[in-house]
Design a protein around this motif. Sequence first.
Motif, PDB file in Angstrom:
ATOM      1  N   ASP A 665    -182.276  94.408 -11.261  1.00 56.03           N
ATOM      2  CA  ASP A 665    -183.232  93.462 -10.603  1.00 56.03           C
ATOM      3  C   ASP A 665    -183.755  93.932  -9.183  1.00 56.03           C
ATOM      4  N   LYS A 666    -182.663  94.843  -8.519  1.00 56.03           N
ATOM      5  CA  LYS A 666    -182.695  95.194  -7.210  1.00 56.03           C
ATOM      6  C   LYS A 666    -183.244  96.732  -7.321  1.00 56.03           C
ATOM      7  N   ILE A 667    -183.551  97.234  -8.485  1.00 56.58           N
ATOM      8  CA  ILE A 667    -184.053  98.548  -8.871  1.00 56.58           C
ATOM      9  C   ILE A 667    -183.142  99.518  -8.247  1.00 56.58           C
ATOM     10  N   LYS A 668    -181.755  99.263  -8.356  1.00 61.76           N
ATOM     11  CA  LYS A 668    -180.461 100.232  -8.097  1.00 61.76           C
ATOM     12  C   LYS A 668    -180.314 100.973  -9.475  1.00 61.76           C
ATOM     13  N   ILE A 669    -181.158 101.571  -9.916  1.00 63.52           N
ATOM     14  CA  ILE A 669    -181.135 102.320 -11.032  1.00 63.52           C
ATOM     15  C   ILE A 669    -179.897 103.184 -11.298  1.00 63.52           C
ATOM     16  N   ARG A 670    -179.544 104.096 -10.431  1.00 61.78           N
ATOM     17  CA  ARG A 670    -178.511 104.773 -10.629  1.00 61.78           C
ATOM     18  C   ARG A 670    -177.120 104.074 -10.575  1.00 61.78           C
ATOM     19  N   ASP A 671    -177.118 102.933  -9.914  1.00 55.76           N
ATOM     20  CA  ASP A 671    -176.062 102.273  -9.574  1.00 55.76           C
ATOM     21  C   ASP A 671    -175.513 101.608 -10.974  1.00 55.76           C
ATOM     22  N   ALA A 672    -176.784 100.898 -11.506  1.00 57.56           N
ATOM     23  CA  ALA A 672    -176.482 100.104 -12.632  1.00 57.56           C
ATOM     24  C   ALA A 672    -175.948 100.856 -13.940  1.00 57.56           C
ATOM     25  N   LEU A 673    -176.273 102.161 -13.919  1.00 58.14           N
ATOM     26  CA  LEU A 673    -176.093 103.136 -14.939  1.00 58.14           C
ATOM     27  C   LEU A 673    -174.526 103.187 -15.114  1.00 58.14           C
ATOM     28  N   LYS A 674    -174.013 103.345 -14.015  1.00 59.54           N
ATOM     29  CA  LYS A 674    -172.493 103.493 -13.824  1.00 59.54           C
ATOM     30  C   LYS A 674    -171.610 102.298 -14.624  1.00 59.54           C
ATOM     31  N   HIS A 675    -172.281 101.082 -14.558  1.00 57.85           N
ATOM     32  CA  HIS A 675    -171.847  99.882 -15.381  1.00 57.85           C
ATOM     33  C   HIS A 675    -171.723  99.944 -16.801  1.00 57.85           C
ATOM     34  N   ILE A 676    -172.792 100.648 -17.365  1.00 52.53           N
ATOM     35  CA  ILE A 676    -172.751 101.070 -18.683  1.00 52.53           C
ATOM     36  C   ILE A 676    -171.764 101.673 -19.273  1.00 52.53           C
ATOM     37  N   LEU A 677    -171.438 102.964 -18.326  1.00 55.09           N
ATOM     38  CA  LEU A 677    -170.313 103.867 -18.500  1.00 55.09           C
ATOM     39  C   LEU A 677    -168.842 103.059 -18.339  1.00 55.09           C
ATOM     40  N   ASN A 678    -168.843 101.980 -17.463  1.00 58.88           N
ATOM     41  CA  ASN A 678    -167.487 101.424 -17.383  1.00 58.88           C
ATOM     42  C   ASN A 678    -167.164 100.651 -18.621  1.00 58.88           C
ATOM     43  N   ILE A 679    -168.266  99.935 -19.035  1.00 59.96           N
ATOM     44  CA  ILE A 679    -168.077  99.366 -20.266  1.00 59.96           C
ATOM     45  C   ILE A 679    -167.572 100.008 -21.585  1.00 59.96           C
ATOM     46  N   SER A 680    -168.070 101.280 -21.594  1.00 60.86           N
ATOM     47  CA  SER A 680    -167.482 101.936 -22.689  1.00 60.86           C
ATOM     48  C   SER A 680    -166.159 102.693 -22.431  1.00 60.86           C
ATOM     49  N   ARG A 681    -165.796 102.625 -20.970  1.00 59.75           N
ATOM     50  CA  ARG A 681    -164.374 103.063 -20.687  1.00 59.75           C
ATOM     51  C   ARG A 681    -163.616 101.924 -21.175  1.00 59.75           C
ATOM     52  N   HIS A 682    -163.902 100.837 -20.745  1.00 60.49           N
ATOM     53  CA  HIS A 682    -162.990  99.586 -21.060  1.00 60.49           C
ATOM     54  C   HIS A 682    -162.904  99.391 -22.819  1.00 60.49           C
ATOM     55  N   GLY A 683    -163.944  99.903 -23.377  1.00 64.89           N
ATOM     56  CA  GLY A 683    -163.693  99.910 -25.039  1.00 64.89           C
ATOM     57  C   GLY A 683    -162.752 101.163 -25.130  1.00 64.89           C
ATOM     58  N   ASN A 684    -163.074 102.184 -24.892  1.00 65.49           N
ATOM     59  CA  ASN A 684    -162.018 103.109 -25.275  1.00 65.49           C
ATOM     60  C   ASN A 684    -160.753 102.879 -25.074  1.00 65.49           C
ATOM     61  N   GLN A 685    -160.582 102.358 -23.953  1.00 70.67           N
ATOM     62  CA  GLN A 685    -159.189 102.058 -23.519  1.00 70.67           C
ATOM     63  C   GLN A 685    -158.626 100.893 -24.461  1.00 70.67           C
ATOM     64  N   TYR A 686    -159.336  99.825 -24.804  1.00 74.28           N
ATOM     65  CA  TYR A 686    -158.807  98.770 -25.651  1.00 74.28           C
ATOM     66  C   TYR A 686    -158.491  99.359 -27.201  1.00 74.28           C
ATOM     67  N   ILE A 687    -159.406 100.355 -27.609  1.00 74.74           N
ATOM     68  CA  ILE A 687    -159.340 100.865 -28.972  1.00 74.74           C
ATOM     69  C   ILE A 687    -157.907 101.609 -28.938  1.00 74.74           C
ATOM     70  N   GLN A 688    -157.599 102.438 -27.904  1.00 76.42           N
ATOM     71  CA  GLN A 688    -156.671 103.382 -27.651  1.00 76.42           C
ATOM     72  C   GLN A 688    -155.335 102.491 -27.578  1.00 76.42           C
ATOM     73  N   VAL A 689    -155.344 101.485 -26.826  1.00 69.20           N
ATOM     74  CA  VAL A 689    -154.166 100.464 -26.763  1.00 69.20           C
ATOM     75  C   VAL A 689    -153.915  99.882 -28.066  1.00 69.20           C
ATOM     76  N   ASN A 690    -154.692  99.359 -28.807  1.00 71.88           N
ATOM     77  CA  ASN A 690    -154.591  98.794 -30.082  1.00 71.88           C
ATOM     78  C   ASN A 690    -154.356  99.410 -31.172  1.00 71.88           C
ATOM     79  N   GLU A 691    -154.819 100.636 -31.317  1.00 73.73           N
ATOM     80  CA  GLU A 691    -154.615 101.727 -32.283  1.00 73.73           C
ATOM     81  C   GLU A 691    -154.981 100.929 -33.620  1.00 73.73           C
ATOM     82  N   PRO A 692    -156.146 100.738 -34.043  1.00 75.39           N
ATOM     83  CA  PRO A 692    -156.564 100.067 -35.310  1.00 75.39           C
ATOM     84  C   PRO A 692    -156.387 100.913 -36.574  1.00 75.39           C
ATOM     85  N   TRP A 693    -156.370 102.197 -36.204  1.00 72.50           N
ATOM     86  CA  TRP A 693    -156.016 103.120 -37.488  1.00 72.50           C
ATOM     87  C   TRP A 693    -154.661 103.142 -37.889  1.00 72.50           C
ATOM     88  N   LYS A 694    -153.792 102.608 -36.877  1.00 73.62           N
ATOM     89  CA  LYS A 694    -152.316 102.360 -37.562  1.00 73.62           C
ATOM     90  C   LYS A 694    -152.271 101.015 -38.255  1.00 73.62           C
TER      91      LYS A 694
END
Length: 878
Positions: A665-694
């Motif tokens: 909303d404030k046109i901080k385009i570069r900074d906003a992109l970092k939050h997309i990558l943060n979400i996928s980081r949270h997701g990777n950690q979540y999968i890694q901890v829970n190990e659904p393949w096991k």
Amino acid sequence: MSSTVIPVWWVLSTPNKVTVRNPGSQKAFSTAKSDRKSSCVHVLPVSVGSFLVPRLHSTVERGFVSFSIFPERVVPFLSRPTLPALALPSGQYLFSSNAICRYLFEVNGQECSELCNQWLEWEATVLQSLKAWFDRVAAMNACQSAAQKVLQGKGLQGMKSYMQKQPAPQSSQCRETQPCNSNSAEVPEEGGERVVSEEEMEAAALTWSKGLNTCPPATKKQHPILPQEGKRNVLVTSALPYVNNVPHLGNIIGCVLSADVFSRYGHLRGWNMLFVCGTDEYGTATENKAREEGLTPQQICDKYHAVHSSIYKWFQIDFDYFGRTTTEKQTEIAQDIFWRLHERGFLIEDTVEQLRCENCQRFLADRFVEGICPHCSYPEARGDQCDKCGRLINAVDLREPQCKVCRQTPVIRSSKHLFLDLPKLESQLEQWLEKSTSTGDWTANAKQITRSWLRDGLKPRCITRDLQWGTPVPHADFKEKVFYVWFDAPIGYLSITANYTNEWEKWWKNPHQVELYNFMAKDNVPFHSVVFPCSLLGAQDNYTLVNHLIATEYLNYEDTKFSKSRGVGVFGDMAKDTGIPSDVWRFYLLYVRPEGQDSAFSWADMALKNNSELLNNLGNFINRAGMFVTKFFEGCVPVMELQEEDKKLLALVSWELQQYIQLMDKIKIRDALKHILNISRHGNQYIQVNEPWKKIKGGDSERQRAGTVTGVSVNIACLLSVMLSPYMPAVSQTIRDQLNAPPSCINTMLEGNGTFVCSLSAGHRIGAVSPLFQKLEADQIEALKKKFGGQQVFDSAAVPAPAVAVEVGTVNQVDPEKAKQLTQAVAEQGEKVRALKAQKAEKAVITAEVAKLLDLKKQLALAEGKNPEPAPQKGKKK
């Protein structure tokens, strides 16, 4: 607060005296001699903070103020120590640091400025009343009870988890000073992962359970797009690129790509958006290009307009209309604004001394004159503005001017011209600027550049030129002239919109219903914040003026500047030949977008970001989530039974989404992109901890747990597809296609402050899943770096040394075309050397670049048929 208005004072103490000194003055408020020992006790900014010095007693000695130190003690009528305190000769006391410093001004014969008085009044009226209000609130039982409940006896430490839950501060000053490639959004708060409260987790779970909206998804654009009652109507413009230049990566990120991201985002938010741009086609640059290529100016414009259109299409720039300035509408609207300014007395005539190149047989446009800046002595200032100090320049004021075409010294000739009377419009401009900059989102550099123009007062600005290729001036006395490009070009926004729709005035003469966003690089700011607004204000025709001015800094290429002549850097028409998808180019350019300071494109960094952020982080998470659904649950999203860990993840993701929306909303385009990558980081950690393949191989409870983790993960992947849409539209669509995501997920997720809902409910069947990104290999990157590094054009190592020394006076074969290219290369290399010296770079680096410069100069001398070795200088010792 006041430290920006009143100077800082040094307080120097001796065993018996205190000297208060203004660092900007030779005088000191003391009779202390210069040889007397003193030590610095404290630096005192004049502010509402404490003086932090012992109580002072003032006396006047020979016109100066002398202060004696008293032991810290209670002021006679006070029961407790109060600092600061100044005992006056009258026996009265001053307790305000601002009042004390004002007193010091006056007894020393100096006067406070009007601005200083305004600050002091603000402190005494507004600030003190605010403090009293906070004191009253703090004394209320309800407030004290709430504080006790929150702090729980832990003092300020009790606030830590609460503060971590708050949105990131949006202070422009704070954000703009952040390093360009800062990863602050990726770094967790001190103490590890951000703390999430139970209330947050329950709220996130409740929102999740609501599912998608039943309302229909956003419809496709219906052209022509016009303002609508009851909607947010947003008009987005990108600075018009010069038609004769092929845009490089810096041009693309500075204007069209940034504007495209915001326009796409606004459309996803449900705003009524119109995004227009086009090529700026008039002026001397076009005439010269036509002469070089043996074409007419119109043929040049047609040729390069198509080049620009093709480049922007490949970069997926989604203009609603991409036009041009060589149209009848441009002439019609520009001449109408001209006559309105003329009728209202905002144009004046004057005779101008101009530079004329007798060799080229023409008056020289400002940008085709180069010389030494009269203000800062920068050696390569243009005839209209200095790139180093930013000051406006009249070309005739340049020292040692040169024609940029033939490098001959031009002569001064007189010519009558028309000027826009900026001083007459200055008060109107300042009133409008005060409102626009305070209510709109102007980048810090846009405000700063605009203030610098106003600081010394505006000067009349010439709006006509002695050229042939341009919008003709309709005045009978100036029929041989055309409009100066910086009067004419911004009007292109209006004429391009008029070529898009006959109802263009609903956008451009509708300031109460339309918000205007201008995107540009910082060098275009003054023309959009001062010159063009003055033209529209003076026309007095209810024009829509800019509400939000977004200016980037510069993007450099590796450790130098982009240069087409030297083959340095990636230009728009070359990017698609690299084999790297346009979405990856978009991602990296936006990742290093120069929001707060200059940044640089780097091949090594691009490979790193592609391989780590896109491939291993974002792509890895989305691919794993989809593959688990396909492999373990036959392509259908499993039933999800949320546990506390899942709710915590939902809360973390929801917070990141909210930050993303606030920043976008404030046109901080570069900074906003970092939050997309943060979400996928949270997701990777979540999968890694829970190990659904096991867990999928375990009992019912473990299989259920694997299903929940998989279902939550694939829904996060769907959210990421929505958030990525403005940045990487093709990848975003590919993710939604693979997940078979319902169209309504887009407008639901970005509603309000952000709504993370379960968009892929149990039983939803996804499509075929495949990897989104490819690794960029080291040898591939090295080859590209070499290809675009300039070695292929002027590699000094590839130039064989002459077999025999060239004798003085020998005439070599002249190569005009090569000489022209080398002249440009010498100028750019010289600029690079000067920049390195100004930055105080390492001596070895400077020496290497100087060697390249000298070699280029030798090549230039040979191409011009001159002796490359300088003649020995007389009187110099060998």
